[in-house]
Design a protein around this motif. Structure first.
Motif, PDB file in Angstrom:
ATOM      1  N   UNK A   1      65.015 -19.607  -0.271  1.00  0.00           N
ATOM      2  CA  UNK A   1      64.032 -18.484   1.093  1.00  0.00           C
ATOM      3  C   UNK A   1      63.259 -18.323  -0.438  1.00  0.00           C
ATOM      4  N   UNK A   2      61.776 -18.233   0.023  1.00  0.00           N
ATOM      5  CA  UNK A   2      60.649 -17.985  -1.505  1.00  0.00           C
ATOM      6  C   UNK A   2      59.911 -16.207  -0.925  1.00  0.00           C
ATOM      7  N   UNK A   3      60.044 -15.277  -1.012  1.00  0.00           N
ATOM      8  CA  UNK A   3      59.423 -14.101  -0.933  1.00  0.00           C
ATOM      9  C   UNK A   3      58.307 -14.092  -1.003  1.00  0.00           C
ATOM     10  N   UNK A   4      57.365 -13.505  -0.296  1.00  0.00           N
ATOM     11  CA  UNK A   4      56.068 -13.074  -0.567  1.00  0.00           C
ATOM     12  C   UNK A   4      56.334 -12.132  -0.039  1.00  0.00           C
ATOM     13  N   UNK A   5      55.340 -10.724  -1.383  1.00  0.00           N
ATOM     14  CA  UNK A   5      55.250  -9.597  -1.232  1.00  0.00           C
ATOM     15  C   UNK A   5      53.208  -9.323  -1.003  1.00  0.00           C
ATOM     16  N   UNK A   6      53.630  -8.390   0.333  1.00  0.00           N
ATOM     17  CA  UNK A   6      52.381  -8.136   0.608  1.00  0.00           C
ATOM     18  C   UNK A   6      52.009  -6.065   0.692  1.00  0.00           C
ATOM     19  N   UNK A   7      50.467  -6.503   0.937  1.00  0.00           N
ATOM     20  CA  UNK A   7      50.332  -4.870   1.558  1.00  0.00           C
ATOM     21  C   UNK A   7      49.302  -5.194   2.401  1.00  0.00           C
ATOM     22  N   UNK A   8      49.865  -4.423   3.208  1.00  0.00           N
ATOM     23  CA  UNK A   8      49.292  -3.790   5.267  1.00  0.00           C
ATOM     24  C   UNK A   8      48.916  -2.278   4.786  1.00  0.00           C
ATOM     25  N   UNK A   9      47.459  -2.336   5.453  1.00  0.00           N
ATOM     26  CA  UNK A   9      47.482  -0.770   5.878  1.00  0.00           C
ATOM     27  C   UNK A   9      47.050  -1.279   7.303  1.00  0.00           C
ATOM     28  N   UNK A  10      48.221  -0.108   7.672  1.00  0.00           N
ATOM     29  CA  UNK A  10      48.197  -0.179   9.924  1.00  0.00           C
ATOM     30  C   UNK A  10      47.758   1.064  10.349  1.00  0.00           C
ATOM     31  N   UNK A  11      46.400   0.522  11.305  1.00  0.00           N
ATOM     32  CA  UNK A  11      46.557   2.020  11.888  1.00  0.00           C
ATOM     33  C   UNK A  11      47.479   2.199  12.692  1.00  0.00           C
ATOM     34  N   UNK A  12      47.969   3.991  12.983  1.00  0.00           N
ATOM     35  CA  UNK A  12      48.443   3.923  14.388  1.00  0.00           C
ATOM     36  C   UNK A  12      47.596   4.915  15.420  1.00  0.00           C
ATOM     37  N   UNK A  13      47.869   4.576  15.781  1.00  0.00           N
ATOM     38  CA  UNK A  13      47.103   5.374  17.917  1.00  0.00           C
ATOM     39  C   UNK A  13      48.490   6.457  18.740  1.00  0.00           C
ATOM     40  N   UNK A  14      47.658   7.532  18.947  1.00  0.00           N
ATOM     41  CA  UNK A  14      48.326   7.880  19.854  1.00  0.00           C
ATOM     42  C   UNK A  14      48.155   7.701  20.962  1.00  0.00           C
ATOM     43  N   UNK A  15      49.498   6.997  21.899  1.00  0.00           N
ATOM     44  CA  UNK A  15      49.019   6.629  23.330  1.00  0.00           C
ATOM     45  C   UNK A  15      50.271   7.220  24.073  1.00  0.00           C
ATOM     46  N   UNK A  16      49.527   8.227  24.865  1.00  0.00           N
ATOM     47  CA  UNK A  16      50.868   8.581  25.624  1.00  0.00           C
ATOM     48  C   UNK A  16      51.538   9.613  24.737  1.00  0.00           C
ATOM     49  N   UNK A  17      52.831   9.069  25.085  1.00  0.00           N
ATOM     50  CA  UNK A  17      54.049   9.890  23.765  1.00  0.00           C
ATOM     51  C   UNK A  17      54.555   9.062  22.610  1.00  0.00           C
ATOM     52  N   UNK A  18      53.943   7.359  22.544  1.00  0.00           N
ATOM     53  CA  UNK A  18      53.941   6.851  21.784  1.00  0.00           C
ATOM     54  C   UNK A  18      53.004   6.488  20.370  1.00  0.00           C
ATOM     55  N   UNK A  19      53.619   5.987  19.201  1.00  0.00           N
ATOM     56  CA  UNK A  19      52.768   5.121  18.604  1.00  0.00           C
ATOM     57  C   UNK A  19      52.793   4.055  18.267  1.00  0.00           C
ATOM     58  N   UNK A  20      51.390   3.352  18.874  1.00  0.00           N
ATOM     59  CA  UNK A  20      50.713   2.042  18.100  1.00  0.00           C
ATOM     60  C   UNK A  20      50.386   1.844  17.465  1.00  0.00           C
ATOM     61  N   UNK A  21      50.181   0.309  17.471  1.00  0.00           N
ATOM     62  CA  UNK A  21      49.199  -0.185  16.330  1.00  0.00           C
ATOM     63  C   UNK A  21      47.677  -0.354  16.645  1.00  0.00           C
ATOM     64  N   UNK A  22      47.163   0.560  17.005  1.00  0.00           N
ATOM     65  CA  UNK A  22      45.430   0.008  17.268  1.00  0.00           C
ATOM     66  C   UNK A  22      45.025  -0.987  15.836  1.00  0.00           C
ATOM     67  N   UNK A  23      45.011  -1.291  14.293  1.00  0.00           N
ATOM     68  CA  UNK A  23      44.257  -1.823  13.551  1.00  0.00           C
ATOM     69  C   UNK A  23      45.624  -2.382  12.021  1.00  0.00           C
ATOM     70  N   UNK A  24      45.053  -3.784  12.077  1.00  0.00           N
ATOM     71  CA  UNK A  24      45.833  -4.181  10.772  1.00  0.00           C
ATOM     72  C   UNK A  24      45.488  -4.486   9.353  1.00  0.00           C
ATOM     73  N   UNK A  25      45.461  -4.474   8.710  1.00  0.00           N
ATOM     74  CA  UNK A  25      44.309  -4.341   7.285  1.00  0.00           C
ATOM     75  C   UNK A  25      45.653  -5.367   6.250  1.00  0.00           C
ATOM     76  N   UNK A  26      45.446  -6.915   6.277  1.00  0.00           N
ATOM     77  CA  UNK A  26      46.482  -7.189   5.195  1.00  0.00           C
ATOM     78  C   UNK A  26      45.625  -7.702   4.082  1.00  0.00           C
ATOM     79  N   UNK A  27      46.055  -7.489   2.636  1.00  0.00           N
ATOM     80  CA  UNK A  27      45.786  -7.580   1.174  1.00  0.00           C
ATOM     81  C   UNK A  27      46.429  -7.906  -0.156  1.00  0.00           C
TER      82      UNK A  27
END
Length: 227
Positions: free
Chosen positions: A201-227
């Motif tokens: 097993x190889x472990x990769x460490x990442x940082x992710x910025x996710x934008x969550x948008x409220x759709x109805x009564x749920x929080x859904x992912x509308x954008x992801x940026x990895x760096x």
């Protein structure tokens, strides 16, 4: 008897002298001598002095407006202040929210982001199609189509070829910003990967910025940026 008209009239004393004097008066007039070429020219008549110009009337002092009553004096400044505050609220998007309510909203959105990110970045080459279909239910907006395209064209072919299994875990997550129905989070992700080309097993460490948008009564992912 002869008439008195035929008799010669006697001269009256002094008549001769008067006649001579009269003759002198009515005699021919003396001719004036021609002007000398060196004589001074006639004087040019000066124009008549201009009439005095009347001074313009002094400007009238501005009339002082009557002092308004107390209610009128305060009405305009108060109305202007209210309008300015309303405009400022619109420009800055300022809305009053209960701090406790906002904190709860951020916590729910961050929890949904943690679960969505772990599913999105985990896959097994044996069940990748079912996983992709499940992941799509966690996404919204244009990002949903972007993820589907990347999964079909890039991730799936390599995963099947190398028999890759990836398990993602979010080690830490925090809210970066939130406004109404949108919350941005920063997540630190560890990806453990094994496959035909990596038996250990190889472990990769990442940082992710996710934008969550409220759709109805749920929080859904509308954008992801990895760096």
């Amino acid at each position: 008897m002869s008439s008195s008209a035929s008799r010669p009239r006697r001269p009256v004393a002094g008549e001769r002298a008067r006649s001579r004097a009269a003759g002198d008066a009515v005699g021919p007039k003396a001719t004036a001598a021609p002007p000398s070429p060196h004589a001074a020219p006639p004087a040019v008549p000066l124009p008549a002095p201009a009439p005095p110009v009347a001074a313009p009337p002094a400007p009238k002092a501005p009339e002082t407006a009557p002092v308004a009553s107390g209610s009128r004096r305060w009405a305009a400044p108060v109305a202007a202040l209210v309008a300015s505050l309303a405009l400022l609220a619109v420009l800055l998007g300022v809305t009053w929210q209960d701090p406790q309510q906002q904190s709860n909203t951020d916590r729910v959105a961050a929890s949904a982001a943690r679960a969505s990110i772990e599913q999105m970045l985990s896959y097994n080459y044996k069940t990748i199609d079912a996983q992709a279909a499940q992941i799509e239910t966690l996404l919204t907006g244009p990002f949903k189509a972007e993820f589907t395209s990347a999964m079909d064209k890039e991730i799936k072919p390599l995963a099947v070829k190398n028999q890759t299994v990836v398990e993602a875990k979010v080690s830490d997550i925090g809210v970066m910003s939130s406004s109404g129905s949108t919350v941005r989070v920063l997540a630190f992700v560890n990806q453990a990967r094994v496959g035909a080309d990596h038996t250990t097993p190889a472990v990769d460490q990442n940082r992710v910025i996710a934008t969550m948008s409220k759709v109805g009564d749920r929080w859904l992912v509308s954008k992801v940026e990895a760096f």
